[in-house]
Design a protein around this motif. Structure first.
Motif, short mmCIF file in Angstrom:
data_model
loop_
_atom_site.label_atom_id
_atom_site.label_comp_id
_atom_site.label_asym_id
_atom_site.label_seq_id
_atom_site.Cartn_x
_atom_site.Cartn_y
_atom_site.Cartn_z
N SER A 1 -23.39 -108.58 24.62
CA SER A 1 -24.80 -108.40 24.98
C SER A 1 -25.35 -107.11 24.40
O SER A 1 -26.43 -107.08 23.80
CB SER A 1 -24.96 -108.40 26.51
OG SER A 1 -24.59 -109.64 27.07
N SER B 1 -17.99 -110.19 27.17
CA SER B 1 -19.36 -110.70 27.25
C SER B 1 -20.37 -109.56 27.36
O SER B 1 -21.47 -109.62 26.79
CB SER B 1 -19.51 -111.66 28.43
OG SER B 1 -19.26 -111.00 29.66
N SER B 2 -20.00 -108.48 28.05
CA SER B 2 -20.90 -107.33 28.18
C SER B 2 -21.11 -106.64 26.84
O SER B 2 -22.24 -106.29 26.47
CB SER B 2 -20.34 -106.34 29.20
OG SER B 2 -20.29 -106.90 30.50
N TRP C 1 -30.76 -100.41 25.74
CA TRP C 1 -29.56 -101.16 25.36
C TRP C 1 -28.79 -100.41 24.27
O TRP C 1 -27.55 -100.39 24.28
CB TRP C 1 -29.95 -102.54 24.85
CG TRP C 1 -30.15 -103.59 25.90
CD1 TRP C 1 -31.33 -104.08 26.36
CD2 TRP C 1 -29.13 -104.30 26.61
NE1 TRP C 1 -31.13 -105.05 27.31
CE2 TRP C 1 -29.78 -105.21 27.49
CE3 TRP C 1 -27.74 -104.26 26.60
CZ2 TRP C 1 -29.08 -106.06 28.33
CZ3 TRP C 1 -27.03 -105.12 27.44
CH2 TRP C 1 -27.70 -106.00 28.30
N GLN D 1 -33.27 -102.95 33.05
CA GLN D 1 -34.62 -103.36 32.66
C GLN D 1 -35.69 -102.58 33.43
O GLN D 1 -36.68 -102.12 32.84
CB GLN D 1 -34.79 -104.86 32.89
CG GLN D 1 -36.11 -105.42 32.39
CD GLN D 1 -36.12 -106.94 32.37
OE1 GLN D 1 -35.08 -107.57 32.27
NE2 GLN D 1 -37.30 -107.53 32.48
N LEU E 1 -25.94 -106.99 32.63
CA LEU E 1 -27.15 -107.81 32.60
C LEU E 1 -28.37 -106.90 32.64
O LEU E 1 -28.26 -105.71 32.96
CB LEU E 1 -27.17 -108.75 33.81
CG LEU E 1 -25.95 -109.67 33.99
CD1 LEU E 1 -26.01 -110.34 35.35
CD2 LEU E 1 -25.90 -110.69 32.87
N PRO E 2 -29.56 -107.43 32.34
CA PRO E 2 -30.76 -106.60 32.46
C PRO E 2 -30.97 -106.03 33.86
O PRO E 2 -31.63 -105.00 34.03
CB PRO E 2 -31.89 -107.56 32.07
CG PRO E 2 -31.23 -108.56 31.17
CD PRO E 2 -29.85 -108.74 31.73
N THR E 3 -30.39 -106.70 34.86
CA THR E 3 -30.53 -106.24 36.24
C THR E 3 -29.39 -105.33 36.69
O THR E 3 -29.38 -104.86 37.83
CB THR E 3 -30.60 -107.45 37.19
OG1 THR E 3 -29.45 -108.28 36.96
CG2 THR E 3 -31.86 -108.26 36.94
N SER E 4 -28.43 -105.07 35.81
CA SER E 4 -27.27 -104.26 36.18
C SER E 4 -27.64 -102.78 36.31
O SER E 4 -28.38 -102.25 35.49
CB SER E 4 -26.17 -104.39 35.12
OG SER E 4 -25.73 -105.72 35.01
N GLU F 1 -18.03 -105.33 36.07
CA GLU F 1 -19.12 -106.26 36.36
C GLU F 1 -19.83 -106.65 35.07
O GLU F 1 -19.90 -105.86 34.13
CB GLU F 1 -20.12 -105.61 37.33
CG GLU F 1 -19.55 -105.25 38.69
CD GLU F 1 -19.20 -106.48 39.51
OE1 GLU F 1 -19.82 -107.55 39.27
OE2 GLU F 1 -18.32 -106.38 40.38
N PRO F 2 -20.41 -107.85 35.01
CA PRO F 2 -21.16 -108.25 33.81
C PRO F 2 -22.35 -107.32 33.58
O PRO F 2 -22.99 -106.87 34.52
CB PRO F 2 -21.64 -109.67 34.15
CG PRO F 2 -20.73 -110.15 35.23
CD PRO F 2 -20.35 -108.93 36.02
N TRP G 1 -22.07 -98.28 32.67
CA TRP G 1 -22.18 -99.19 33.81
C TRP G 1 -20.79 -99.45 34.36
O TRP G 1 -19.79 -98.94 33.83
CB TRP G 1 -22.86 -100.50 33.36
CG TRP G 1 -21.96 -101.47 32.64
CD1 TRP G 1 -21.38 -102.60 33.15
CD2 TRP G 1 -21.50 -101.40 31.27
NE1 TRP G 1 -20.61 -103.23 32.20
CE2 TRP G 1 -20.67 -102.52 31.04
CE3 TRP G 1 -21.71 -100.50 30.22
CZ2 TRP G 1 -20.05 -102.75 29.81
CZ3 TRP G 1 -21.09 -100.74 29.00
CH2 TRP G 1 -20.28 -101.85 28.81
#
Length: 236
Positions: free
Chosen positions: A156, A152-153, A203, A186, A220-223, A217-218, A213
């Motif tokens: 994205s 999933s990462s 990205w 982000q 995300l924009p907040t990662s 962990e997934p 990263w």
């Protein structure tokens, strides 16, 4: 066992040769032997992966599609393609064809052949691949697809793999400096002062492996992300 390899010449013609004749031949740069066609009753899917370099790679299963995504993300792989070789074999009156999932070239000029799971229980396909690889100078690898969180990462980040999201040298360096210490993706992009394009640039740097990263962990924009060791080494 007699094995003949079908592939395209540099001029685009379909030709055959013994495996030893393909030693050093960059088949991963050649056009596919054919494009898969949709037809009534076809059980496999028909789709394609467009790599970060713009190369179209045909896939006939979701597993192969996900494996293509993983190869495209791998910084050691510089080029890969599907459907560029077919291994035609004959043994004791029996005949068959083995088609690897992908052929790829690494940065250190090794040629990798990624194999589909064998369809036969007798091990003939595995033997054909092994003998062909030994003679052609290829290395055999199993087909691997990302799973779970990593899948999933990557999906994205893959949305931003295209060259339209690549930053120029100045913007790239500004982002690498911003993420020299871990920051949310982000928020760090916004702090760079590069405007609306900054997040897409960030990205893209993740996809290119220059920002990284916690893969468990997934993404995300907040990662939290940070400048990778590879990017830091490139600056040195």
């Amino acid at each position: 066992m007699d094995i003949q390899v079908q592939y395209r010449s540099a001029a685009g013609r379909t030709c055959r040769d013994e495996p030893a004749g393909l030693r050093g031949v960059p088949v991963e740069e050649r056009e596919p032997l054919s494009e898969p066609r949709a037809y009534k009753g076809r059980r496999s899917i028909l789709t394609k992966w467009v790599s970060a370099s713009g190369q179209v790679v045909w896939c006939t299963s979701t597993v192969q599609l996900d494996a293509a995504m993983l190869l495209d993300f791998d910084p050691d792989i510089v080029c890969f393609q599907s459907r560029v070789v077919q291994l035609h074999w004959e043994l004791d009156g029996r005949r068959g064809t083995v088609e690897p999932a992908f052929v790829a070239r690494t940065r250190d000029e090794r040629r990798l052949v990624f194999a589909h799971p064998p369809r036969d229980g007798a091990g003939v396909e595995e033997r054909v691949l092994r003998q062909s690889a030994d003679r052609a100078g290829w290395e055999i690898r199993p087909l691997q697809a990302p799973q779970g969180v990593l899948q999933s990462s990557l999906e994205s980040a893959a949305h931003f793999r295209g060259p339209e999201f690549a930053a120029d040298d100045r913007a790239r360096q500004m982002l690498l400096d911003v993420f020299a210490t871990p920051r949310p993706l982000q928020a760090g992009a916004a702090a760079s002062g590069l405007g609306l394009k900054a997040l897409g640039y960030a990205w893209h740097l993740v996809w290119m492996g220059e920002l990284t990263w916690d893969w468990t962990e997934p993404l995300l924009p907040t990662s939290p992300v940070w400048t990778s060791q590879a990017a830091s080494a490139g600056e040195a």
